[in-house]
Design a protein around this motif. Sequence first.
Motif, PDB file in Angstrom:
ATOM      1  N   UNK A  78       0.701  -1.244  -0.295  1.00 27.95           N
ATOM      2  CA  UNK A  78      -0.473   0.089  -0.277  1.00 27.95           C
ATOM      3  C   UNK A  78       0.856   1.683   0.171  1.00 27.95           C
ATOM      4  N   UNK A  79       0.035   2.227   0.036  1.00 28.84           N
ATOM      5  CA  UNK A  79       0.998   3.756  -0.293  1.00 28.84           C
ATOM      6  C   UNK A  79       1.945   4.110   0.911  1.00 28.84           C
ATOM      7  N   UNK A  80       1.145   3.510   2.306  1.00 30.07           N
ATOM      8  CA  UNK A  80       1.738   4.299   2.832  1.00 30.07           C
ATOM      9  C   UNK A  80       2.444   2.825   3.454  1.00 30.07           C
ATOM     10  N   UNK A 209      -5.045   6.754   7.404  1.00 27.33           N
ATOM     11  CA  UNK A 209      -5.723   5.888   6.704  1.00 27.33           C
ATOM     12  C   UNK A 209      -6.729   5.674   5.877  1.00 27.33           C
ATOM     13  N   UNK A 210      -7.595   5.830   7.094  1.00 23.48           N
ATOM     14  CA  UNK A 210      -9.371   5.868   7.161  1.00 23.48           C
ATOM     15  C   UNK A 210      -9.827   6.786   6.945  1.00 23.48           C
ATOM     16  N   UNK A 211      -9.685   7.471   7.795  1.00 23.36           N
ATOM     17  CA  UNK A 211     -10.481   8.658   8.533  1.00 23.36           C
ATOM     18  C   UNK A 211     -10.723   9.789   7.525  1.00 23.36           C
ATOM     19  N   UNK A 212      -9.709  10.378   7.872  1.00 24.45           N
ATOM     20  CA  UNK A 212      -9.208  11.958   6.890  1.00 24.45           C
ATOM     21  C   UNK A 212      -8.645  11.538   5.462  1.00 24.45           C
ATOM     22  N   UNK A 232      -5.451  -0.598   2.087  1.00 26.04           N
ATOM     23  CA  UNK A 232      -5.583  -0.235   3.809  1.00 26.04           C
ATOM     24  C   UNK A 232      -4.768  -0.879   4.853  1.00 26.04           C
ATOM     25  N   UNK A 233      -4.862  -0.919   6.018  1.00 24.03           N
ATOM     26  CA  UNK A 233      -3.839  -1.803   6.781  1.00 24.03           C
ATOM     27  C   UNK A 233      -4.357  -3.149   7.501  1.00 24.03           C
ATOM     28  N   UNK A 234      -5.425  -3.402   7.558  1.00 20.66           N
ATOM     29  CA  UNK A 234      -5.573  -4.992   7.263  1.00 20.66           C
ATOM     30  C   UNK A 234      -6.609  -5.749   5.939  1.00 20.66           C
TER      31      UNK A 234
END
Length: 331
Positions: A78-80, A209-212, A232-234
């Motif tokens: 993922x990008x993160x 990663x989710x809200x903003x 996302x993370x998982x």
Amino acid sequence: MGIFRRPGSRFYWMSYTMNGEQYRESTKTATHAVAMKIWKHREAEVALRLFQVGWPGERITFDHLCDEYNQSHIKNLSDNSKTAFENSKRQLMKFFSGRMLTDISSDVIREYRDLRRKQPLKNRPDRTVKGATVNRELETLQGLFKLAVQRSYIHADPSLNVEHFPETRERPAKRRISTEDYVRILEGAPPYLRVGILMLEQTGNRTYSELFNLRWEQVDLDAGVISFNVQLKTEDSDTVHPLSDLAVKILRWWKEQTVRGNPFIFPSPRVPGQPIRNVRRAWKKTLEDAKVAHFPIYQLRHAFCTRLSKVASDTVVTKAMRHSSAETKRR
């Protein structure tokens, strides 16, 4: 084959056969019993094909391994995760660049670990790098050496025997937010942060990663659901999740306040067409104005988890928090 004395050397030498050829090597010890153990260990390594003369890692640098890892693994992240890898790689290269893989031992990695932990922070010279940060870099190193072992550049991963720093003591203590503190925080927050705080408290979303990072197309206000159809993370994050009635009302109101045509729910005030990247300064100022002791904004996610745990089973909480395991909420 065996151990023997060599004229002019104070050490015992050992002789062994591999691939039909005989090799002689110093045991680096003058004690007969120790020399016998070293020779038997080498014999076992040869028998189990764990030892080779001329491992490719003797000619491959750490820089080359990083390039290979980039080509074979990074594109699938993922990008993160890509950003996290680049940050760790930048620090690792400062220490390991130019070294041959076979020259990087567990002791060398421990030296890096300890030096990095004592390094002052760029923006806070009075503080040093956190153990958690060093641990993430060591995990990156493990990924790199795992690839090296898979490709037979080296026979074993030297980072596996390196102990990590304990992280629990470094994490801010979780604190209960009183109703009075919560109201003062909301009253003092700028509009976009106020909406973000309410959404974190209502949904338990991960902060960035989710809200903003949310887009309006991911939210169905009529159905009252969020669809995390991005990396996302998982894997459990990539599903549809319900919104509370209050969350739907908040988003309907916020949609009327924002500029139409912007795809992001929380658009960046500085970079057009991009989401807000960081709310740390706004969050810090909001807490100061509300006269509330500082705590990380992600603890609002913990508050949601705690509240939900009182009325729901572990299975429901795990699904709502988008955790990969029920054990995560117990940390």
